[in-house]
Every structure is written in C-alpha cells, then in structure tokens.
Design a protein around this motif. Structure first.
Motif, PDB file in Angstrom:
ATOM      1  N   LEU A   1      -1.273  -7.804 -10.291  1.00 17.93           N
ATOM      2  CA  LEU A   1      -2.118  -7.214  -9.251  1.00 17.93           C
ATOM      3  C   LEU A   1      -1.618  -7.540  -7.839  1.00 17.93           C
ATOM      4  O   LEU A   1      -1.840  -6.772  -6.905  1.00 17.93           O
ATOM      5  N   ALA A   2      -0.929  -8.665  -7.692  1.00 20.41           N
ATOM      6  CA  ALA A   2      -0.391  -9.025  -6.375  1.00 20.41           C
ATOM      7  C   ALA A   2       0.557  -7.937  -5.868  1.00 20.41           C
ATOM      8  O   ALA A   2       0.629  -7.660  -4.667  1.00 20.41           O
ATOM      9  N   GLY A   3       1.267  -7.281  -6.787  1.00 21.62           N
ATOM     10  CA  GLY A   3       2.192  -6.207  -6.425  1.00 21.62           C
ATOM     11  C   GLY A   3       1.480  -4.966  -5.920  1.00 21.62           C
ATOM     12  O   GLY A   3       2.034  -4.199  -5.120  1.00 21.62           O
ATOM     13  N   ALA A   4       0.249  -4.764  -6.380  1.00 16.78           N
ATOM     14  CA  ALA A   4      -0.497  -3.557  -6.002  1.00 16.78           C
ATOM     15  C   ALA A   4      -0.690  -3.500  -4.490  1.00 16.78           C
ATOM     16  O   ALA A   4      -0.672  -2.423  -3.883  1.00 16.78           O
ATOM     17  N   GLU A   5      -0.871  -4.662  -3.908  1.00 11.63           N
ATOM     18  CA  GLU A   5      -1.059  -4.771  -2.461  1.00 11.63           C
ATOM     19  C   GLU A   5       0.040  -4.001  -1.715  1.00 11.63           C
ATOM     20  O   GLU A   5      -0.225  -3.214  -0.810  1.00 11.63           O
ATOM     21  N   VAL A   6       1.274  -4.233  -2.112  1.00  9.36           N
ATOM     22  CA  VAL A   6       2.435  -3.605  -1.480  1.00  9.36           C
ATOM     23  C   VAL A   6       2.561  -2.146  -1.913  1.00  9.36           C
ATOM     24  O   VAL A   6       2.783  -1.260  -1.097  1.00  9.36           O
ATOM     25  N   GLU A   7       2.387  -1.902  -3.207  1.00  6.47           N
ATOM     26  CA  GLU A   7       2.564  -0.545  -3.728  1.00  6.47           C
ATOM     27  C   GLU A   7       1.526   0.424  -3.161  1.00  6.47           C
ATOM     28  O   GLU A   7       1.824   1.589  -2.914  1.00  6.47           O
ATOM     29  N   LEU A   8       0.326  -0.058  -2.923  1.00  7.32           N
ATOM     30  CA  LEU A   8      -0.735   0.823  -2.426  1.00  7.32           C
ATOM     31  C   LEU A   8      -0.449   1.328  -1.012  1.00  7.32           C
ATOM     32  O   LEU A   8      -0.850   2.438  -0.655  1.00  7.32           O
ATOM     33  N   VAL A   9       0.228   0.512  -0.230  1.00  4.68           N
ATOM     34  CA  VAL A   9       0.482   0.868   1.169  1.00  4.68           C
ATOM     35  C   VAL A   9       1.127   2.250   1.296  1.00  4.68           C
ATOM     36  O   VAL A   9       0.820   3.014   2.204  1.00  4.68           O
ATOM     37  N   GLU A  10       1.967   2.597   0.343  1.00  2.00           N
ATOM     38  CA  GLU A  10       2.696   3.862   0.363  1.00  2.00           C
ATOM     39  C   GLU A  10       1.838   5.054  -0.051  1.00  2.00           C
ATOM     40  O   GLU A  10       2.237   6.194   0.163  1.00  2.00           O
ATOM     41  N   LEU A  11       0.699   4.762  -0.690  1.00  3.92           N
ATOM     42  CA  LEU A  11      -0.019   5.833  -1.386  1.00  3.92           C
ATOM     43  C   LEU A  11      -1.171   6.404  -0.573  1.00  3.92           C
ATOM     44  O   LEU A  11      -1.679   5.768   0.349  1.00  3.92           O
ATOM     45  N   GLU A  12      -1.576   7.612  -0.959  1.00  2.00           N
ATOM     46  CA  GLU A  12      -2.728   8.245  -0.318  1.00  2.00           C
ATOM     47  C   GLU A  12      -4.030   7.624  -0.821  1.00  2.00           C
ATOM     48  O   GLU A  12      -4.077   7.115  -1.913  1.00  2.00           O
ATOM     49  N   ARG A  13      -5.078   7.758  -0.020  1.00  3.10           N
ATOM     50  CA  ARG A  13      -6.416   7.257  -0.373  1.00  3.10           C
ATOM     51  C   ARG A  13      -6.327   5.824  -0.886  1.00  3.10           C
ATOM     52  O   ARG A  13      -7.012   5.446  -1.829  1.00  3.10           O
ATOM     53  N   ARG A  14      -5.468   5.040  -0.244  1.00  2.52           N
ATOM     54  CA  ARG A  14      -5.157   3.729  -0.835  1.00  2.52           C
ATOM     55  C   ARG A  14      -6.355   2.790  -0.875  1.00  2.52           C
ATOM     56  O   ARG A  14      -6.438   1.948  -1.747  1.00  2.52           O
ATOM     57  N   GLU A  15      -7.290   2.957   0.051  1.00  2.00           N
ATOM     58  CA  GLU A  15      -8.423   2.024   0.040  1.00  2.00           C
ATOM     59  C   GLU A  15      -9.578   2.537  -0.814  1.00  2.00           C
ATOM     60  O   GLU A  15     -10.568   1.847  -0.983  1.00  2.00           O
ATOM     61  N   LYS A  16      -9.432   3.756  -1.351  1.00  2.75           N
ATOM     62  CA  LYS A  16     -10.552   4.327  -2.123  1.00  2.75           C
ATOM     63  C   LYS A  16     -10.231   4.518  -3.602  1.00  2.75           C
ATOM     64  O   LYS A  16     -10.936   5.220  -4.322  1.00  2.75           O
TER      65      LYS A  16
END
Ligand code: ADP
Ligand code: MG
Length: 256
Positions: free
Chosen positions: A91-106
């Motif tokens: 899950l620690a990796g998700a932090e970085v991977e999410l940055v690139e993605l759309e609707r990352r906080e939702k």
C-alpha cells in the motif's frame, strides 16, 4: 446505505488502530454489519483482526488501483465478526502510483459506493499522516472519529487536523464532519489528563464523546493474539468501554 467513518489523527501511537478494531468488534457484537478498511501500510488493523497481511490475495491497494472491487478484496474475520479490507506494505506504493491517476483522492469512495448495501458501518483506519491515503479516507467518509490522549500537545495537533477536515469539507466532500473526539488511554489519577479532558469539553462541547476509553493493559495485549480486546477479553474494562462506545455510535447515527 452504510455510514462511513474515518478514524484519523495525524499523530502516531494515539490509539487509532486500537479504536478501529475494537469499535468494529463492538459494533459487530451488538448486531451491526461492519467492514473495517485498513488504510495504513503497516497493516496493524489487518493483523489485529486476525487476518495475516502477508497472505492477502487482494488488499485495499488493489481496490485503490481499481483492479479489484471491495466485495472481491474484503475477507471475513471469523473470530471478530466483521469483514476486513486489509493492507500491507504494498500500500505504501499506492501513494506514489495514485499521483499519476485521475480522481486519485476519490478512488476508495467510488469503490465503497459500488459495494454499498452489504454493511451498516464502514470504519477506515487511517495512517498517521495527512497523505493521499488519508485523503482517500476523508473523501469517502460521512464523519471523522478522532481518538486522542488527554495531554497538552494533543490539543496542538488537533488544530492541523481540524483545518484539514475543513478544507476537505469545502473542496472535496461536503458530507464530511467531525463526529467526535474520543478520549483514549485515559487515566483519571493523572491530574493533567482530567484538566485536558475538561478543556476539551469546554471547547468542543458535544463533539466530545460521552464514552471514555481507559488505559487498560488487556487492550494492549490483544494485538499479539491477533484479536481486538473486545474479542480477546470481553470482561476487561477497556473492552466494555468500547462496546459502550459502539452503542453511543449507533445512537449518534440515528441523529445524523
Ligand atoms: P495508532 O494506530 O494511532 O498508531 P495504536 O492503536 O496502535 O495507535 O496504539 C498505540 C499503542 O498504544 C499500542 O501499543 C496499543 O496497544 C496501545 N494502546 C492503545 N489504546 C490503549 C489503551 N486504551 N490502553 C492501553 N494501551 C493502549
Ligand atoms: Mg495505527
């Protein structure tokens, strides 16, 4: 529709995970259908619910990256009576991977909405930071439960959290509110704790939960058995307090 609550406080070691697993177990004990979401890469809520984080086939990481649904990734904790959407170091990796993605906080919110109906309560154990993971928790929730110790510095830390919650409320999630401050690890013999407790009530009024969780060694021992205190030793003072808190929460959501 499930009521969704984040257990958050950006300080570490304040009792977030203990509150998450014991409130989940307390709610299950009084007949509520509960999903516990572990949003901390340390996976303490997962292990503390009797689910081995190293053996997870799917976890909250897969849900955030949309490669699994909540229904697919959640596992039942037979001993505890609730379901767990687990976490581990991945899950620690998700932090970085999410940055690139759309609707990352939702991402988490979308997944919970899709799976809605299966639970009465969803509890989200947040990591000790105001990170993208915590933001996903705050964007999903109807409210925040803030465990805190009655110490001088606890009040200082609270200002940052309150400001973050206000910002999320204004920009991302108009549903979000602080449900309440939960006094944990309370020791009435320590004068300062009683003083801070009174200050909290003066300042935050009915945002301070009536239930107080005492400092209780059985609550601290339970995780090494992979159980919440409420399941490990139901007769312990701390366990009884968490069941009482579960009742208080059921009462509060009726008024929400
Ligand atoms: P966090 O998730 O905020 O980092 P934890 O729930 O892991 O905090 O709690 C930190 C430590 O305090 C753990 O060792 C836990 O067992 C212990 N602890 C939490 N609540 C209590 C309590 N009411 N009485 C005694 N020990 C507690
Ligand atoms: Mg924790």
């Amino acid at each position: 529709m499930a009521k969704i609550f984040c257990i958050a406080n950006q300080k570490g070691g304040v009792g977030k995970t203990t509150t998450s697993v014991n409130l989940a177990a307390g709610l299950a004990k009084i007949g509520q259908r509960v999903l516990l979401v572990d949003l901390d890469p340390q996976g303490n809520a997962t292990m503390g619910s009797g689910v081995d984080k190293r053996a997870l086939q799917l976890s909250v990481y897969d849900v955030l990256l949309e490669s699994a649904s909540v229904q697919e990734a959640a596992v039942p904790s037979e001993a505890c009576g609730y379901h767990v959407l687990g976490a581990n170091r991945e899950l620690a990796g998700a932090e970085v991977e999410l940055v690139e993605l759309e609707r990352r906080e939702k991402r988490l919110k979308a997944a919970l909405v899709e799976g809605d109906g299966a639970y009465d309560f969803v509890l989200i154990d947040c990591p000790p930071s105001l990170s993208m993971l915590t933001l996903n928790g705050l964007c999903s929730a109807h409210g925040v439960i803030v465990p805190m110790q009655c110490e001088y510095f606890a009040l200082e830390g609270l200002t940052d959290l309150v400001n973050t919650i206000k910002q999320v409320h204004a920009n991302l999630n108009p549903d979000l509110q602080i449900i309440g401050l939960l006094r944990v690890m309370f020791d009435p013999r320590i004068t300062l704790q009683s003083q801070v407790s009174e200050q909290l009530k003066d300042h935050f009024g009915d945002k301070v939960f009536d239930t107080v969780i005492p400092r209780n060694v059985r609550l601290a021992e339970a995780p090494s058995y992979g159980l919440p205190g409420v399941v490990f030793d139901a007769s312990a003072k701390g366990s009884q307090a968490f069941v009482e808190f579960a009742r208080e929460m059921v009462g509060r959501i009726k008024r929400m």
